[in-house]
Motif scaffolding. Structure first.
Motif, PDB file in Angstrom:
ATOM      1  N   ARG A  41       0.825  -1.204   0.000  1.00 54.83           N
ATOM      2  CA  ARG A  41       0.000   0.000   0.000  1.00 54.83           C
ATOM      3  C   ARG A  41       0.864   1.261   0.000  1.00 54.83           C
ATOM      4  NH1 ARG A  41      -5.193   0.485  -1.360  1.00 54.83           N
ATOM      5  NH2 ARG A  41      -5.496  -1.541  -0.299  1.00 54.83           N
ATOM      6  N   ALA A  42       2.010   1.201   0.681  1.00 55.49           N
ATOM      7  CA  ALA A  42       2.903   2.362   0.722  1.00 55.49           C
ATOM      8  C   ALA A  42       3.389   2.754  -0.668  1.00 55.49           C
ATOM      9  CB  ALA A  42       4.095   2.060   1.627  1.00 55.49           C
ATOM     10  N   ASP A  43       3.535   1.793  -1.569  1.00 57.87           N
ATOM     11  CA  ASP A  43       3.956   2.107  -2.936  1.00 57.87           C
ATOM     12  C   ASP A  43       2.918   2.974  -3.641  1.00 57.87           C
ATOM     13  OD1 ASP A  43       6.045   0.349  -2.360  1.00 57.87           O
ATOM     14  OD2 ASP A  43       5.078  -1.344  -3.358  1.00 57.87           O
ATOM     15  N   ALA A  44       1.658   2.649  -3.422  1.00 59.44           N
ATOM     16  CA  ALA A  44       0.593   3.438  -4.039  1.00 59.44           C
ATOM     17  C   ALA A  44       0.529   4.841  -3.443  1.00 59.44           C
ATOM     18  CB  ALA A  44      -0.747   2.727  -3.871  1.00 59.44           C
ATOM     19  N   VAL A  45       0.773   4.943  -2.140  1.00 59.32           N
ATOM     20  CA  VAL A  45       0.779   6.255  -1.495  1.00 59.32           C
ATOM     21  C   VAL A  45       1.941   7.088  -2.015  1.00 59.32           C
ATOM     22  CG1 VAL A  45       0.862   7.457   0.715  1.00 59.32           C
ATOM     23  CG2 VAL A  45      -0.361   5.292   0.543  1.00 59.32           C
ATOM     24  N   GLN A  46       3.094   6.452  -2.235  1.00 56.77           N
ATOM     25  CA  GLN A  46       4.225   7.167  -2.841  1.00 56.77           C
ATOM     26  C   GLN A  46       3.876   7.624  -4.248  1.00 56.77           C
ATOM     27  OE1 GLN A  46       8.038   5.118  -2.736  1.00 56.77           O
ATOM     28  NE2 GLN A  46       8.759   6.184  -4.555  1.00 56.77           N
ATOM     29  N   LEU A  50       2.085  11.226  -1.561  1.00 60.42           N
ATOM     30  CA  LEU A  50       1.845  11.430  -0.137  1.00 60.42           C
ATOM     31  C   LEU A  50       2.803  10.647   0.760  1.00 60.42           C
ATOM     32  CD1 LEU A  50      -2.066  11.397  -0.077  1.00 60.42           C
ATOM     33  CD2 LEU A  50      -0.514  13.363  -0.141  1.00 60.42           C
ATOM     34  N   TYR A  51       3.823  10.027   0.176  1.00 61.70           N
ATOM     35  CA  TYR A  51       4.801   9.278   0.974  1.00 61.70           C
ATOM     36  C   TYR A  51       6.182   9.578   0.409  1.00 61.70           C
ATOM     37  CZ  TYR A  51       6.284   5.338   3.956  1.00 61.70           C
ATOM     38  OH  TYR A  51       6.848   4.553   4.932  1.00 61.70           O
ATOM     39  N   PRO A  52       6.770  10.719   0.802  1.00 56.71           N
ATOM     40  CA  PRO A  52       8.038  11.156   0.206  1.00 56.71           C
ATOM     41  C   PRO A  52       9.164  10.151   0.419  1.00 56.71           C
ATOM     42  CG  PRO A  52       7.016  12.922   1.483  1.00 56.71           C
ATOM     43  CD  PRO A  52       6.253  11.678   1.790  1.00 56.71           C
TER      44      PRO A  52
END
Length: 319
Positions: A41-46, A50-52
């Motif tokens: 999920r963090a990949d999609a946020v990046q 929104l995930y610098p």
């Protein structure tokens, strides 16, 4: 080499398979020829901005890989060229090669293929560091994990059950519920029609949702309960009755894995190798993979992630 780049923030279509420069491993790092990576999920946020990316780290998405060591830098011991490994990353996994600190390498568990091993590092490290190292889940306690169909959820169910906890999870529908019970969940709660707080109390809650779940999570905790928030899918803010924290002696933790110092990540990986790998090799815990797609088609995997309905990890494979 080629890697998935993000030239502008947006939907899955911004992910592009591009020719880029090969990474150069620094002191204490190894170079891994990537066989597979996994979607988190963090990949999609990046991807949406929104995930610098931490300063100095690879700009390409991807927090875990499996592959073979192709080069070692100064200061690396106990590894050699040709070793098959899995690795926890700060980024750069959606590529043909990646530089990895040696302390973040894991041997591939016996009985697990090299491709399948890519599904393990991020989920296992997240679950172990948060549920056991931070929240201290103990045998006989009741554990709630939100999102039991995802990569974190499917792993959390199994490890908590293997360690003797009673496991409750939230899912979206009976098909996901049945599969979660097969993994060891004692109780499944359909978040679309049921209130998970009514099935408490819980000793430990692992929350990937955030937002309005905060109040219900806290209300559902037993005395001396522990809540660990690792995701914010439902928002950044929520009201909280502080009296619940005081009178029930609760602890609320917020953590991320990506930005932790190297020494902390190495300590987590060491415990994972010692505590969880035997469970995987014995069959008590297994990797749960929904499907694999070619690395160049990462956009399709991101669409599947956002559409939901998958169960377990989505893998990206270098052909």
């Amino acid at each position: 080499m080629k890697a998935i780049t993000i030239d502008e923030f947006g939907g899955p279509e911004v992910l592009t398979w591009t020719e880029v420069e090969d990474p150069v491993p620094g002191p204490g790092e190894v170079l891994v020829d990537v066989v597979a990576s996994a979607v988190n999920r963090a990949d999609a946020v990046q991807r949406i901005g929104l995930y610098p990316v931490p300063e100095g780290e690879s700009p390409y998405p991807g927090l875990e890989v499996s592959g073979r060591i192709s080069a070692l830098s100064d200061g690396v011991t106990g590894r050699q060229v040709g070793d098959e490994v899995a690795a926890l990353l700060t980024g750069g996994g959606y590529a043909q090669k990646v530089a990895v600190p040696a302390g973040q390498l894991l041997t591939v568990p016996e009985g697990v293929s090299l491709v399948e091993a890519a599904s393990l590092p991020e989920a296992v490290a997240t679950v172990w560091s948060n549920v056991f190292m931070t929240a201290g889940l103990k045998e006989g306690e009741t554990f709630l994990v939100h999102g039991g169909a995802g990569g974190i959820g499917t792993m959390a169910i199994q490890i908590a059950k293997a360690k003797g906890a009673r496991v409750v999870t939230t899912v979206g529908g009976e098909e996901q519920a049945a599969r979660a019970r097969e993994l060891g969940a004692d109780l499944t709660v359909d978040y679309r029609s049921e209130d998970f707080a009514e099935h408490g109390p819980y000793d430990v809650v692992l929350d990937i949702i955030g937002g309005q779940y905060l109040e219900r999570n806290v209300r559902a905790l037993d005395a001396d309960g522990r809540l660990v928030v690792i995701g914010l899918q439902a928002g950044l803010e929520a009201p909280l009755n502080l009296a619940d924290l005081l009178f029930k002696r609760l602890s609320v933790f917020g953590t991320t894995l990506r930005a932790r110092p190297l020494a902390q990540k190495a300590a987590i990986i060491s415990e994972v190798q010692e505590q969880v790998w035997p469970l995987i090799e014995s069959g008590a815990v297994r990797q749960v993979i929904d499907r694999s797609v070619p690395m160049a088609e990462a956009s399709e995997a991101h669409r599947a992630l956002e559409e939901g309905g998958h169960f377990g990890k989505l893998l990206l494979v270098n052909e």
